[in-house]
Write an enzyme that holds these catalytic residues in place. Sequence first.
Site, short mmCIF file in Angstrom:
data_model
loop_
_atom_site.label_atom_id
_atom_site.label_comp_id
_atom_site.label_asym_id
_atom_site.label_seq_id
_atom_site.Cartn_x
_atom_site.Cartn_y
_atom_site.Cartn_z
CG MET A 234 -10.66 -7.36 -3.55
SD MET A 234 -12.05 -7.40 -4.73
CE MET A 234 -13.46 -7.18 -3.64
CD GLN B 240 -7.34 -4.72 -9.29
OE1 GLN B 240 -6.21 -4.49 -8.88
NE2 GLN B 240 -8.41 -4.42 -8.59
CB THR C 245 -12.66 -2.59 -3.84
OG1 THR C 245 -11.86 -2.10 -4.92
CG2 THR C 245 -13.60 -3.65 -4.40
CG ASN C 246 -13.61 3.69 -4.53
OD1 ASN C 246 -14.52 4.44 -4.84
ND2 ASN C 246 -13.11 3.63 -3.31
CB THR C 247 -10.09 -0.62 -8.29
OG1 THR C 247 -9.24 0.46 -7.86
CG2 THR C 247 -9.56 -1.17 -9.61
CB CYS D 258 -8.22 3.97 -3.31
SG CYS D 258 -7.50 2.39 -2.83
CB THR D 259 -11.79 1.14 0.25
OG1 THR D 259 -11.11 0.04 -0.36
CG2 THR D 259 -13.12 1.37 -0.44
CD GLU D 260 -7.20 -0.62 0.12
OE1 GLU D 260 -7.77 -1.69 0.39
OE2 GLU D 260 -7.35 -0.03 -0.96
#
Length: 233
Positions: free
Chosen positions: A10, A52, A83-85, A196-198
């Site tokens: 994710m 989501q 993932t943060n979300t 956000c991990t991206e």
Amino acid sequence: MRTIGLIGGMSWESSAEYYRIINQQVRDRLGPLRSAQMLMYSVDFGPVEQAQHAGRWNDAALILEDAARRLQAGGAECVVLCTNTMHLVAPQIEAAVSIPFLHIADATVAAAIEAGTLTVGLLGTAFTMEQDFLKSRLSAQGLTVLIPDADERQAVHRIIYEELCVGVISEASRQEYLRVIDSLAARGAQAIILGCTEISLLIKPEHSDLPLLDTTELHARAAVAFALEGQAV
């Protein structure tokens, strides 16, 4: 060494960063031929993303609860949600297993406090910036959290889903993020949480005048600390 359990996918772009960072950290601490004991359950992001944006968070939680149970059954000794979300449903995931759940916000707060940066700007998906599941945990541990304005949040969110999650790195988008960071700095932010991990795929420390709190790296380091706790290095 304890076995780390990762819930990935994710997106898989940032999950690969978790795998890289964790193994590099173990090698640095234990020696050149050492690597981490870990399991990864990588979910199909499509159904999660659809849930989501439709507000069907319980449906997404069920997918991740199942992933956590599979990791525990496979021998994982902790759960790291990459993932943060989706930490929005962290309580449900944590309740689904008996092994520790390493929350991404806790590693971030520890780094912010150590650096003496108590007022932080938060970048992430619209869900992360606008809802309280991450902000409230950060605030409860002593941080003041600033978020971009509405138009800036929309741009940050769009770039994550349309570009970063599919591996697109654009200089124009980097400049857009840097303008948002400058705006947060003008409002008093002492550091920026890449929530956000991206985002760390796009924004590196050399791009920003403010210190960056990269949740991907901080979370991965926390996983290594857990794995190696009590072990002579």
